[in-house]
Design a protein around this motif. Sequence first.
Motif, short mmCIF file in Angstrom:
data_model
loop_
_atom_site.label_atom_id
_atom_site.label_comp_id
_atom_site.label_asym_id
_atom_site.label_seq_id
_atom_site.Cartn_x
_atom_site.Cartn_y
_atom_site.Cartn_z
N TYR A 173 5.40 5.72 1.66
CA TYR A 173 5.24 5.87 2.86
C TYR A 173 5.47 4.40 3.47
N SER A 205 3.98 2.42 7.28
CA SER A 205 3.67 2.47 8.54
C SER A 205 3.06 0.89 8.86
N LEU A 230 0.32 6.41 7.84
CA LEU A 230 -0.58 5.94 6.69
C LEU A 230 -1.65 6.96 7.08
N SER A 237 -0.51 10.42 5.66
CA SER A 237 -0.61 10.17 4.08
C SER A 237 -1.63 10.32 3.62
N LYS A 238 -2.52 9.70 4.15
CA LYS A 238 -4.08 9.86 3.73
C LYS A 238 -4.86 11.26 3.70
N SER A 258 3.05 2.40 -1.04
CA SER A 258 3.84 1.93 -0.04
C SER A 258 5.27 1.51 -0.17
N GLN A 307 5.64 -2.10 -0.60
CA GLN A 307 4.98 -2.74 -1.80
C GLN A 307 6.16 -2.43 -3.16
N GLU A 314 -6.31 -1.93 5.21
CA GLU A 314 -5.49 -0.88 4.49
C GLU A 314 -3.80 -1.10 4.80
N LEU A 315 -3.51 -1.62 5.94
CA LEU A 315 -2.31 -2.04 6.47
C LEU A 315 -1.77 -3.25 6.01
N GLN A 342 -2.50 -4.37 3.13
CA GLN A 342 -2.45 -4.26 1.53
C GLN A 342 -1.07 -3.38 1.44
N SER A 343 -0.92 -2.41 2.47
CA SER A 343 0.40 -1.83 2.39
C SER A 343 1.94 -2.59 2.73
N ASN A 344 1.50 -3.53 3.34
CA ASN A 344 2.75 -4.34 3.79
C ASN A 344 2.94 -5.92 3.51
#
Length: 254
Positions: A5, A7, A13, A16-17, A25, A28, A246-247, A249-251
């Motif tokens: 994903y 986002s 996201l 996805s959840k 991600s 990542q 969360e965002l 951590q994702s990006n």
Amino acid sequence: MKILYFSGTGNSLYVSKKIGGELLSIPQLIKNNQYKIVDDLVGIICPVYCMTMPNLVKEYLTQVEINCDYLFVIMTYGSSHFNSLSDVTQVLNKKGLRINYSNYVLMVDNFIPSYDIKEQKELHDNKSIALEVNKIKEDIFLRKNYQPSINKVRDKVMELVYKIIYKVFLRFAVNLYFDYESCNQCKVCYNICPKGNIELKDNIPFFNDNCAYCLACIQNCPKGAIHDKREKNSEHFRNPNVKLSELIQSNNQN
């Protein structure tokens, strides 16, 4: 099940959840040079950007090796999806991958240059979105085969328009700027940028020239210190079901 994903403001996201599985991600995966995905069931979830998928997603999909029995693609959008799934299908088909299931989810359009975010929030009911995502989740777990109908002629026209507009847009239309009087040097923008496009000089943020225009920085700035010259007002948006952490951590690319 693995879901790849991307986002910037939380919509993709959130979807996805809701669908579940192991969430990976794409920023990542790129950062860690992970280009091999193996699972029985694999999904790709991302937003529609300017009539197609984000460039960051396209770059990853052109390089990734996916080995699975069932492949699905979900795209979140605001005003129109422009048959964007056909672009994703084309990229994956060139790699010998067949999409078993694809669909769109209509959500808040948070593209600040074009839309009043306050009005957009009022237009969309979170319960209706959740019901739509739950239906898609059920389809996927039942391993249904489905693709939305498309207009091939319109797709070709939109593809030509995209090639012109999208490249011009990213080159000339990025109008983000910092209000340094409001900035408290919290580094949220620095940590949330999926392209690592924000540089710090003595803890003061500056934009470089590699912006994906995902608007993660402006939408998530806790002080409202980032602006677009064409914004309708100071209203910002992050999906209410997704945390800022969360965002990041994702990006985060740092």
